[in-house]
Design a protein around this motif. Sequence first.
Motif, PDB file in Angstrom:
ATOM      1  N   THR A  98       7.020  10.349  -0.566  1.00 10.87           N
ATOM      2  CA  THR A  98       6.338   9.254  -1.257  1.00 10.87           C
ATOM      3  C   THR A  98       5.587   8.379  -0.258  1.00 10.87           C
ATOM      4  OG1 THR A  98       8.428   8.024  -1.182  1.00 10.87           O
ATOM      5  CG2 THR A  98       7.942   9.235  -3.199  1.00 10.87           C
ATOM      6  N   ARG A  99       4.709   9.006   0.476  1.00 12.03           N
ATOM      7  CA  ARG A  99       3.960   8.329   1.536  1.00 12.03           C
ATOM      8  C   ARG A  99       2.837   9.249   1.996  1.00 12.03           C
ATOM      9  NH1 ARG A  99       5.604  11.522   5.654  1.00 12.03           N
ATOM     10  NH2 ARG A  99       7.764  12.218   5.722  1.00 12.03           N
ATOM     11  N   LEU A 100       2.071   8.771   2.967  1.00 10.51           N
ATOM     12  CA  LEU A 100       1.083   9.609   3.618  1.00 10.51           C
ATOM     13  C   LEU A 100       1.808  10.547   4.568  1.00 10.51           C
ATOM     14  CD1 LEU A 100      -2.079   9.665   3.661  1.00 10.51           C
ATOM     15  CD2 LEU A 100      -1.937   8.336   5.778  1.00 10.51           C
ATOM     16  N   GLN A 101       1.339  11.807   4.666  1.00  8.80           N
ATOM     17  CA  GLN A 101       1.976  12.775   5.552  1.00  8.80           C
ATOM     18  C   GLN A 101       1.281  12.801   6.916  1.00  8.80           C
ATOM     19  OE1 GLN A 101       5.002  13.766   4.420  1.00  8.80           O
ATOM     20  NE2 GLN A 101       4.596  15.949   4.265  1.00  8.80           N
ATOM     21  N   ALA A 161      -8.225   5.391   2.491  1.00  9.17           N
ATOM     22  CA  ALA A 161      -9.087   4.623   1.591  1.00  9.17           C
ATOM     23  C   ALA A 161      -8.632   4.778   0.144  1.00  9.17           C
ATOM     24  CB  ALA A 161     -10.537   5.068   1.752  1.00  9.17           C
ATOM     25  N   GLU A 162      -8.189   6.003  -0.218  1.00  5.29           N
ATOM     26  CA  GLU A 162      -7.660   6.221  -1.564  1.00  5.29           C
ATOM     27  C   GLU A 162      -6.411   5.373  -1.800  1.00  5.29           C
ATOM     28  OE1 GLU A 162      -8.567   9.077  -4.134  1.00  5.29           O
ATOM     29  OE2 GLU A 162     -10.329   8.143  -3.239  1.00  5.29           O
ATOM     30  N   GLN A 163      -5.538   5.317  -0.784  1.00  3.74           N
ATOM     31  CA  GLN A 163      -4.334   4.489  -0.902  1.00  3.74           C
ATOM     32  C   GLN A 163      -4.698   3.024  -1.137  1.00  3.74           C
ATOM     33  OE1 GLN A 163      -2.389   5.757   2.901  1.00  3.74           O
ATOM     34  NE2 GLN A 163      -0.585   5.946   1.588  1.00  3.74           N
ATOM     35  N   LEU A 164      -5.662   2.546  -0.372  1.00  2.18           N
ATOM     36  CA  LEU A 164      -6.062   1.146  -0.494  1.00  2.18           C
ATOM     37  C   LEU A 164      -6.671   0.868  -1.868  1.00  2.18           C
ATOM     38  CD1 LEU A 164      -7.625   0.663   3.057  1.00  2.18           C
ATOM     39  CD2 LEU A 164      -5.421  -0.184   2.253  1.00  2.18           C
ATOM     40  N   ALA A 165      -7.459   1.821  -2.378  1.00  2.39           N
ATOM     41  CA  ALA A 165      -8.082   1.642  -3.693  1.00  2.39           C
ATOM     42  C   ALA A 165      -7.023   1.558  -4.787  1.00  2.39           C
ATOM     43  CB  ALA A 165      -9.049   2.787  -3.972  1.00  2.39           C
ATOM     44  N   VAL A 166      -6.010   2.439  -4.715  1.00  2.00           N
ATOM     45  CA  VAL A 166      -4.951   2.420  -5.718  1.00  2.00           C
ATOM     46  C   VAL A 166      -4.139   1.134  -5.604  1.00  2.00           C
ATOM     47  CG1 VAL A 166      -2.835   3.543  -6.503  1.00  2.00           C
ATOM     48  CG2 VAL A 166      -4.819   4.929  -5.874  1.00  2.00           C
ATOM     49  N   ILE A 221       7.246  10.956 -12.776  1.00  2.00           N
ATOM     50  CA  ILE A 221       7.729   9.633 -12.337  1.00  2.00           C
ATOM     51  C   ILE A 221       6.612   8.596 -12.379  1.00  2.00           C
ATOM     52  CG2 ILE A 221       9.592  10.544 -10.908  1.00  2.00           C
ATOM     53  CD1 ILE A 221       7.797  10.231  -8.475  1.00  2.00           C
ATOM     54  N   GLY A 222       5.490   8.927 -13.028  1.00  2.00           N
ATOM     55  CA  GLY A 222       4.374   7.986 -13.123  1.00  2.00           C
ATOM     56  C   GLY A 222       3.868   7.556 -11.763  1.00  2.00           C
ATOM     57  N   TYR A 223       3.726   8.513 -10.858  1.00  2.00           N
ATOM     58  CA  TYR A 223       3.455   8.211  -9.454  1.00  2.00           C
ATOM     59  C   TYR A 223       2.074   7.604  -9.239  1.00  2.00           C
ATOM     60  CZ  TYR A 223       3.668   8.834  -4.411  1.00  2.00           C
ATOM     61  OH  TYR A 223       3.695   8.616  -3.065  1.00  2.00           O
ATOM     62  N   LEU A 224       2.018   6.570  -8.372  1.00  2.00           N
ATOM     63  CA  LEU A 224       0.763   5.939  -7.986  1.00  2.00           C
ATOM     64  C   LEU A 224       0.600   6.006  -6.477  1.00  2.00           C
ATOM     65  CD1 LEU A 224       0.806   2.710 -10.207  1.00  2.00           C
ATOM     66  CD2 LEU A 224      -0.581   4.775 -10.548  1.00  2.00           C
ATOM     67  N   GLY A 225      -0.603   6.388  -6.024  1.00  2.00           N
ATOM     68  CA  GLY A 225      -0.867   6.439  -4.590  1.00  2.00           C
ATOM     69  C   GLY A 225      -0.787   7.846  -4.048  1.00  2.00           C
ATOM     70  N   VAL A 227       0.870  -1.189   0.000  1.00  2.00           N
ATOM     71  CA  VAL A 227       0.000   0.000   0.000  1.00  2.00           C
ATOM     72  C   VAL A 227       0.900   1.230   0.000  1.00  2.00           C
ATOM     73  CG1 VAL A 227      -1.920   1.182   1.109  1.00  2.00           C
ATOM     74  CG2 VAL A 227      -1.727  -1.311   1.271  1.00  2.00           C
ATOM     75  N   GLY A 228       1.385   1.551  -1.170  1.00  2.00           N
ATOM     76  CA  GLY A 228       2.297   2.668  -1.332  1.00  2.00           C
ATOM     77  C   GLY A 228       2.673   2.796  -2.793  1.00  2.00           C
ATOM     78  N   PRO A 229       3.472   3.786  -3.134  1.00  2.00           N
ATOM     79  CA  PRO A 229       3.871   3.986  -4.532  1.00  2.00           C
ATOM     80  C   PRO A 229       4.819   2.881  -4.993  1.00  2.00           C
ATOM     81  CG  PRO A 229       5.085   5.461  -3.122  1.00  2.00           C
ATOM     82  CD  PRO A 229       4.064   4.807  -2.240  1.00  2.00           C
ATOM     83  N   GLN A 230       4.991   2.787  -6.285  1.00  2.00           N
ATOM     84  CA  GLN A 230       5.886   1.789  -6.837  1.00  2.00           C
ATOM     85  C   GLN A 230       7.325   2.070  -6.381  1.00  2.00           C
ATOM     86  OE1 GLN A 230       4.272   4.231  -8.234  1.00  2.00           O
ATOM     87  NE2 GLN A 230       4.840   4.622 -10.386  1.00  2.00           N
ATOM     88  N   PRO A 231       8.130   1.026  -6.151  1.00  2.00           N
ATOM     89  CA  PRO A 231       9.505   1.207  -5.661  1.00  2.00           C
ATOM     90  C   PRO A 231      10.330   2.165  -6.516  1.00  2.00           C
ATOM     91  CG  PRO A 231       8.887  -1.109  -5.550  1.00  2.00           C
ATOM     92  CD  PRO A 231       7.781  -0.409  -6.279  1.00  2.00           C
TER      93      PRO A 231
END
Length: 636
Positions: free
Chosen positions: A280-283, A299-304, A254-258, A103-107
Amino acid sequence: MITRLLVANRAEIASRVFRTCRALGIETVAIHSDADARLPYVAEADLAVPLAGNAPADTYLRADLVIDAARRTGADAIHPGYGFLSENADFARAVIAAGITWVGPQPEAIDAMGSKIEAKRLMAAAGVPVLEAPEEPTQADLPLIVKASAGGGGRGMRIVRTLADLPGEIDRAAAEAASAFGDGTVFVEPYVERGRHVEVQVVGHPDGVRVYGERDCSLQRRHQKVVEEAPAPRLPDATRRALHEAARAAAEAIGYLGAGTVEFLYDQAADRFYFLEMNTRLQVEHPVTEAVHGVDLVAEQLAVAESSASAGAPTHAQADDPEPEGHAIEVRLYAEDPEAGYQPQSGRLTTFEIPVETGIRVDTGFASGSEVSTHYDAMLAKVIAHAPTREAAARTLAGVLDRARIHGLTTNREQLVAVLRDPRFLAGDVTTAFLDVPSPARARTGHPEVAATIALAEADRARRVVQRGTPVAWRNVVSQAQRTTFDDGTEVAWYGGRTGYTVVDGPTVVEAGPTRVTLEADGVRTTYDVAVDGLSVDVDWPGGHRALRRTPRFTDPADAVTSGSLLAPMPGTVVRVDVEVGQAVGQGATVLVLEAMKMQHTVSAPAAGTVTEINVKPGTQVASGEVLAVVEGEAP
């Protein structure tokens, strides 16, 4: 679909993620160190896995232990929270390799933004404004700031105003960065005096990047945020739109997800902004964005994350970014003493009660009776107010903090209330230098020391096993007043007897009890809530809170220390000793450096003299008040 989620973190953020999981019907798993075993978040989880030890390097930073805990509990997803392993690309890869949803952006995105140095180069290429660091700093470039490349939270940061200080500050920043992040790489860039810290919340979806407005996080101490708000006040609309688009460009580059945050330094005088970094995380301060946009970012993080696990199925991100409604302000309540250089505090929170009223949200990892250890950050809670206007949010938040009952530890509560009522803050005049000028404290009226004295007398009465009916302090022949003294020098003279209590040159005692005392002064009655814990007394009343400690009648000889003793200001670990026995030192010279609550604290010689004793070495764990060294002063 995620069915069981492990949070690779602790305290407040773990509780925050669990709250969303419960709403979505997702089971939860907590991990905890020995010190955290009794914190509320552990009991909130469906399952909990202990990690032996206390140091972060032995527990929350052990990727192998975290992934093993997920395997053993059947967790099919891991949320990293913030701090610890949240921006560790290798950890993200290990989670994915283990077949667990990350549950986070791509490495790759974490890698791209993990080094502030490389991130600035990448952003410059994407057309995002950045501060250019001087290759060979000169006097004209001052002031400068030294920053850790691999971390944040104010660690590994030093402001330099004299070129001669630059090499030493680079060394100190590198040492702190290496300790906090395992990477001592630092860089230097211009320091913008009275700049503003404005950040933009983005959520990258497979079908686009959505922007959830901006936050102002300018009020800081030690380069760590204290007060945050959304939307940012006194920001021109054109600048606001430009910030949003720059953040979107950064995420798209960077094609960021999350969920992620793009941080900018805003020079209000020039109406210009510069890229600082991307988290690159929740603040920590995400609740103010949630409040004004009506969104659940977890919830948005989980959906992504679920979308990414399903080969990038569209999540239907809307084309139009949402507009904020009302205003939200968040304060970080820390166990620290602003009057002592923000020295962290540790110990037991005997009482921890914050009113939850209309428009108020409290995110915390502690409760009454919780132990605050020296191993982690000193933040106790985040208190958030959402109201139709900024002024209303500030007023409501200040009132709630005023009414909170916080006993056992010194906190920054009074400073926060003063800030929220400061005319400068209410006018929106917020910069990173705001706390350099203390906010005017409200005049506190009342007689808390008298209430404490009467409550102590009543507590003594309640403990009697004989002669319970005898009035407190009754004497056949009264020769003089009773005297109760406190460690801060306060003294109360009073009489007891059949007619009740009489305070010399003080208010009238209307009602007396061990937990509640009513006093009358100038025709006005005030009721005080009192908590007695041994010699410690906490008093809460409409005028505020006061912590007192009764001075014992007799001093234990074992508590005496040699003149010139340097005592540990808090529990911690010695990381460096700069002197030797027999060495002459000047006033203010560094004797040793202590690390506690993720920060380094210098213990200095209080006066010129000679080091006659050193009781510690690097790596030594010390308790608060322990004698670290002795510096004998020069003879007058």
